[in-house]
Design a protein around this motif. Structure first.
Motif, PDB file in Angstrom:
ATOM      1  N   THR A 183      -0.780   4.458  -1.948  1.00  0.00           N
ATOM      2  CA  THR A 183      -2.050   5.349  -1.682  1.00  0.00           C
ATOM      3  C   THR A 183      -2.673   4.623  -0.331  1.00  0.00           C
ATOM      4  O   THR A 183      -3.267   5.371   0.483  1.00  0.00           O
ATOM      5  CB  THR A 183      -3.083   5.608  -2.788  1.00  0.00           C
ATOM      6  OG1 THR A 183      -3.569   4.173  -3.064  1.00  0.00           O
ATOM      7  CG2 THR A 183      -2.545   6.249  -3.806  1.00  0.00           C
ATOM      8  N   SER A 230      -1.661  12.406   0.174  1.00  0.00           N
ATOM      9  CA  SER A 230      -2.572  11.431   0.180  1.00  0.00           C
ATOM     10  C   SER A 230      -1.758  10.066  -0.651  1.00  0.00           C
ATOM     11  O   SER A 230      -2.354   9.080  -0.698  1.00  0.00           O
ATOM     12  CB  SER A 230      -3.649  11.572  -0.726  1.00  0.00           C
ATOM     13  OG  SER A 230      -3.267  12.120  -2.145  1.00  0.00           O
ATOM     14  N   GLU A 231      -0.507  10.224  -0.953  1.00  0.00           N
ATOM     15  CA  GLU A 231       0.204   9.055  -1.246  1.00  0.00           C
ATOM     16  C   GLU A 231       1.864   9.160  -0.896  1.00  0.00           C
ATOM     17  O   GLU A 231       1.987  10.293  -0.422  1.00  0.00           O
ATOM     18  CB  GLU A 231       0.314   9.106  -2.793  1.00  0.00           C
ATOM     19  CG  GLU A 231       0.799  10.286  -3.473  1.00  0.00           C
ATOM     20  CD  GLU A 231       0.547  10.368  -5.083  1.00  0.00           C
ATOM     21  OE1 GLU A 231      -0.354   9.435  -5.498  1.00  0.00           O
ATOM     22  OE2 GLU A 231       1.574  11.076  -5.715  1.00  0.00           O
TER      23      GLU A 231
END
Length: 82
Positions: free
Chosen positions: A41, A23-24
């Motif tokens: 992000t 997710s990042e």
């Protein structure tokens, strides 16, 4: 930091390593001030070797002592509370 945006203002840096983490993405940069790590992000991610200019909101920075690895803000807060 909501994401990386190419612009000419800010600190000049060069991408060294990109770490996609789901997710990042962590982007390691070299700059005149030393090593930096961006946590992105959303939005575009600079590639290794690319020249970038970075800026940040003060409330989005995490600063660490290079010698000890301790967070600088936590040290200031502990001193203020003593």
């Amino acid at each position: 930091m909501p994401g990386f945006r190419e612009r000419q203002a800010g600190l000049a840096a060069k991408g060294e390593l990109v770490e996609p983490l789901g997710s990042e993405t962590l982007v390691h940069l070299a700059s005149a001030l030393g090593a930096l790590v961006l946590r992105i992000t959303t939005g575009p991610v600079p590639s290794p070797g690319s020249a970038v200019h970075v800026g940040a909101r003060a409330d989005g920075l995490l600063l660490f002592d290079a010698a000890t690895g301790h967070a600088l803000l936590e040290a200031k807060m502990a001193t203020a509370m003593a």
